[in-house]
Write an enzyme that holds these catalytic residues in place. Structure first.
Site, PDB file in Angstrom:
ATOM      1  N   HIS A 141       6.152  -1.773  -6.358  1.00 25.89           N
ATOM      2  CA  HIS A 141       5.751  -0.352  -6.354  1.00 25.89           C
ATOM      3  C   HIS A 141       6.297   0.373  -7.580  1.00 25.89           C
ATOM      4  O   HIS A 141       6.481   1.593  -7.556  1.00 25.89           O
ATOM      5  CB  HIS A 141       6.243   0.390  -5.093  1.00 25.89           C
ATOM      6  N   GLY A 193       1.814   7.783   1.419  1.00 21.93           N
ATOM      7  CA  GLY A 193       1.172   8.446   2.572  1.00 21.93           C
ATOM      8  C   GLY A 193       2.167   9.108   3.520  1.00 21.93           C
ATOM      9  O   GLY A 193       1.974  10.247   3.942  1.00 21.93           O
ATOM     10  N   GLU A 232      -0.999   6.382  -8.606  1.00 19.36           N
ATOM     11  CA  GLU A 232      -0.805   5.109  -9.307  1.00 19.36           C
ATOM     12  C   GLU A 232      -1.946   4.829 -10.278  1.00 19.36           C
ATOM     13  O   GLU A 232      -1.723   4.296 -11.360  1.00 19.36           O
ATOM     14  CB  GLU A 232      -0.672   3.982  -8.276  1.00 19.36           C
ATOM     15  N   ASN A 251      -7.845  -1.927  -8.744  1.00 19.40           N
ATOM     16  CA  ASN A 251      -6.759  -2.336  -7.860  1.00 19.40           C
ATOM     17  C   ASN A 251      -7.369  -3.272  -6.814  1.00 19.40           C
ATOM     18  O   ASN A 251      -7.948  -2.819  -5.827  1.00 19.40           O
ATOM     19  CB  ASN A 251      -6.172  -1.068  -7.223  1.00 19.40           C
ATOM     20  N   ARG A 308       5.187  -5.120   7.539  1.00 22.85           N
ATOM     21  CA  ARG A 308       6.242  -6.009   7.030  1.00 22.85           C
ATOM     22  C   ARG A 308       7.595  -5.597   7.606  1.00 22.85           C
ATOM     23  O   ARG A 308       7.883  -4.410   7.723  1.00 22.85           O
ATOM     24  CB  ARG A 308       6.283  -5.975   5.499  1.00 22.85           C
TER      25      ARG A 308
HETATM   26  P1  ADP Z   1      -0.939   2.445   0.539  1.00 14.49           P
HETATM   27  O1  ADP Z   1       0.449   1.945   0.546  1.00 14.49           O
HETATM   28  O2  ADP Z   1      -1.928   1.485   1.113  1.00 14.49           O
HETATM   29  O3  ADP Z   1      -1.372   3.081  -0.763  1.00 14.49           O
HETATM   30  P2  ADP Z   1      -0.685   5.174   1.533  1.00 14.49           P
HETATM   31  O4  ADP Z   1       0.309   5.545   0.503  1.00 14.49           O
HETATM   32  O5  ADP Z   1      -2.002   5.874   1.545  1.00 14.49           O
HETATM   33  O6  ADP Z   1      -0.950   3.621   1.619  1.00 14.49           O
HETATM   34  O7  ADP Z   1       0.029   5.389   2.947  1.00 14.49           O
HETATM   35  C1  ADP Z   1      -0.627   5.031   4.106  1.00 14.49           C
HETATM   36  C2  ADP Z   1       0.224   5.388   5.278  1.00 14.49           C
HETATM   37  O8  ADP Z   1       0.587   6.767   5.226  1.00 14.49           O
HETATM   38  C3  ADP Z   1      -0.562   5.244   6.565  1.00 14.49           C
HETATM   39  O9  ADP Z   1      -0.414   3.975   7.072  1.00 14.49           O
HETATM   40  C4  ADP Z   1       0.085   6.258   7.448  1.00 14.49           C
HETATM   41  O10 ADP Z   1       1.057   5.570   8.196  1.00 14.49           O
HETATM   42  C5  ADP Z   1       0.791   7.234   6.543  1.00 14.49           C
HETATM   43  N1  ADP Z   1       0.307   8.608   6.696  1.00 14.49           N
HETATM   44  C6  ADP Z   1      -0.765   9.205   6.153  1.00 14.49           C
HETATM   45  N2  ADP Z   1      -0.868  10.494   6.578  1.00 14.49           N
HETATM   46  C7  ADP Z   1       0.176  10.729   7.396  1.00 14.49           C
HETATM   47  C8  ADP Z   1       0.648  11.853   8.162  1.00 14.49           C
HETATM   48  N3  ADP Z   1       0.021  13.007   8.143  1.00 14.49           N
HETATM   49  N4  ADP Z   1       1.765  11.701   8.885  1.00 14.49           N
HETATM   50  C9  ADP Z   1       2.427  10.536   8.900  1.00 14.49           C
HETATM   51  N5  ADP Z   1       2.046   9.443   8.229  1.00 14.49           N
HETATM   52  C10 ADP Z   1       0.930   9.523   7.482  1.00 14.49           C
END
Ligand code: ADP
Length: 598
Positions: A169, A320, A378, A7, A230
């Site tokens: 996505h 996340g 993913e 990736n 974004r």
């Molecule tokens: P990506 O889209 O880069 O794969 P992720 O799916 O890992 O990213 O999501 C990242 C986001 O998840 C971080 O920017 C953060 O805002 C959010 N995140 C991670 N843990 C928590 C949490 N415990 N509470 C709220 N938001 C979280």
């Protein structure tokens, strides 16, 4: 088969080696701060400081170090490619021609595709003869209908520049949808899902019976929800106004909307939801507002997508934020009772999904719509899709499948027949149909829609225990009805219609569908073709003059069936089969060849 999933992003690269057969993760590496001096390579719990920077240099350096420490073999390299344009939807083996096409569509995703392509070229050099596969983030959204993917701009521009909503996505939406179906012990083809991928990039997708039918990202990943940096939806008028006032070019505005907006722009804190939630708790007003705008936008889309599908069976949170933030899930899901979704606050707060328990349910037991939070993966999804491409049986039986064109018709209950034709009336046989036991009746009815009516619509017998009206998309437009494309027998939440007979009329509240093209086959043919009931296949229809490929053809297996493909009159016209025929199910001269398993 060991698959190295790559990736490659603009500032980081993540790779994972996965044994696709047993789904075991063998090794993981990541390179962060790719463009700064001494990027960091992480794997096996160790950090290495690289001596070169940028993907061209740092990635091969990292692969060399990784290879010297990791003894596992690599059989295939699978690349996540963000944009497949109008060329690629399925996982694709990379060839010189494929790379050329990817280069051609790079302007559609200037922030992503060029760096994905660089990752491919570096791996080709490094791994030499090992096959390389591309899996596309836009692929799952190939099924979004034209009415949902077109922007209302001049058609000439749409066509000249391939402007449309592609959606992103897809790998994550598809993966969590499958996991939701497994958890709910219901085939994906029987579910209407709304999946919310909330990571740094965010999007929400309406998945109707396994197919993406709407998604919030558009031609680029900028449209839709509020994301980390974004903006999501913004009135173009506002953008033009700012550009004019601040004397900014389009590319400068694009940078602001992609990198300085979203949660970061609203809160002034940054793009990480954790920091924003903490600041809001400490009383920061901008952080509070950022959370409200984020949650409100998502609620708005969920309501809209439930309307698009005429209902929803489960709402899934992932990424996340969706996996780790009970507070955001709460804000989005509260007061959704009107939809039939009732949040259980304790279940929501008690736990988040984890590798040990990747799916959690946080709705009340009596909630008709299930609320789920699901761990996305993913990398695993890419590995599994690649495995299926590399192992699937492309040499399926070349046995020809007879094609029947199914003109508009109705199946009625005995009760409806009696209301239309008189008490005690029994349907009479005009002629038997090719499927054993089925017949075209002498009796016909009139269908009355809000806009027009259609007369002489044949009844097919024998009577069934529910009413079903099967018409083509063209008929729908003429009648003024928007009915879903469905597997026969699945009429829940479909629109109704008035049916008129010689002795009376009946208004159905549901029952109108456009039948999903399908192939009936007995079990021995299913064995020969290597397919199972409910599989979706591609089929090549050859009429002698024209050859056409129909994707997403549904397989229906039963020992009561005879081998036959059923298409409707619109599809027959597209394939130039038996144009202008009006009547019941009609066997044609044309044949079809099953060419691909999905
Ligand atoms: P990506 O889209 O880069 O794969 P992720 O799916 O890992 O990213 O999501 C990242 C986001 O998840 C971080 O920017 C953060 O805002 C959010 N995140 C991670 N843990 C928590 C949490 N415990 N509470 C709220 N938001 C979280």
């Amino acid at each position: 088969m060991n698959i190295l999933v790559v990736n490659a992003g603009s500032s980081s690269i993540k790779c994972e080696l996965i044994n696709a057969k047993n789904q075991k993760k063998l090794s993981k590496l990541s390179i962060e701060r790719l463009n700064s001096e001494n990027p960091i390579l992480k794997f096996s719990g160790k950090d290495f400081s690289l001596t070169t920077k940028g993907i061209e240099n740092a990635f091969p350096e990292a692969l060399k170090i990784w290879k010297s420490e990791c003894s596992e073999k690599v059989d295939v390299v699978a690349h996540r490619v963000v944009h497949g344009g109008e060329y690629f939807f399925e996982p694709t083996l990379i060839t010189a021609e494929v790379k050329q096409k990817l280069l051609e569509i790079s302007p559609l995703a200037p922030l992503h595709n060029p760096v994905n392509l660089k990752g491919i070229e570096i791996c080709e050099q490094f791994f030499q003869d090992i096959p390389q596969v591309a899996v596309f983030d836009t692929g799952f959204h190939a099924t979004i209908p034209r009415r949902a993917r077109l922007y209302a701009i001049p058609k000439s521009l749409t066509e000249k520049y391939h402007i449309r909503r592609y959606g992103f996505h897809g790998i994550s939406h598809q993966y969590v949808a499958q996991k939701a179906a497994e958890f709910l012990e219901t085939p994906l083809k029987n579910l209407r899902l709304i999946t919310c991928h909330l990571g740094n990039g965010c999007s929400v997708t309406a998945i109707e019976y396994g197919c993406s039918v709407e998604t919030s990202t558009g031609m680029t990943p900028l449209e839709g929800l509020v994301m980390g940096t974004r903006s999501g939806d913004v009135d173009f008028g506002a953008i033009a106004y700012i550009a004019q006032k601040e004397n900014l070019s389009f590319s400068e505005m694009e940078k602001i909307l992609n990198y300085e907006s979203g949660l970061k722009g609203l809160s002034g804190i940054g793009n990480d939801m954790r920091d924003i939630l903490k600041a809001a708790q400490d009383g920061n007003e901008d952080a509070r507002m950022a959370i409200q705008v984020f949650s409100h936008r998502l609620r708005k889309y969920i309501g809209a997508y439930a309307a698009v599908m005429g209902g929803v069976d489960a709402i899934v949170f992932t990424g996340g934020i969706g996996e780790n933030s009970p507070e955001i899930r709460h804000r989005v899901c509260q007061r959704l009772d009107f939809l039939g979704a009732v949040l259980n606050e304790d279940l929501n707060r008690e736990q988040n999904p984890s590798p040990e328990k990747p799916v959690i349910l946080f709705s009340e037991p009596y909630s008709r719509v299930k609320l789920l939070s699901i761990l996305t993966d993913e990398q695993l999804s890419i590995a599994l899709q690649t495995y299926s491409l590399m192992t699937k049986n492309l040499k399926l039986s070349k046995k020809s499948i007879p094609i029947a064109v199914s003109a508009r018709h109705v199946h009625l209950t005995q009760e409806t027949v009696e209301k239309l034709f008189g008490t005690g009336y029994q349907l009479t046989v005009l002629r038997p149909l090719s499927q054993p036991g089925q017949f075209a009746a002498n009796e016909t009815v009139t269908l009355v829609g809000p806009r027009n009516k259609i007369e002489n619509v044949r009844i097919l017998g024998p009577c069934r225990h529910f009413n079903q009206v099967e018409i083509s998309r063209t008929d729908e437009f003429y009648l003024g009805i928007d009915a879903p494309v469905r597997e026969s027998g699945n009429v829940s939440n479909s629109p109704g219609i008035t049916i008129v007979g010689p002795k009376g009329s009946v208004t159905l509240h549901e029952g109108v569908i456009c039948a999903w093209r399908h192939i009936h086959m007995p079990p021995n043919d299913a064995l020969e073709f290597g397919v199972e009931d409910k599989d979706l296949v591609s089929v090549e229809v050859n009429t002698g003059e024209k050859s056409l490929i129909f994707n997403n053809v549904l397989i229906r297996v039963s020992d009561k069936f005879k081998l036959e493909m059923h298409i409707d009159t619109d599809e027959a016209n597209a394939a130039e089969i038996c144009q202008g025929y009006h009547g019941e199910l009609h066997l044609t001269e044309a044949g079809a060849t099953l060419i691909k398993r999905k």
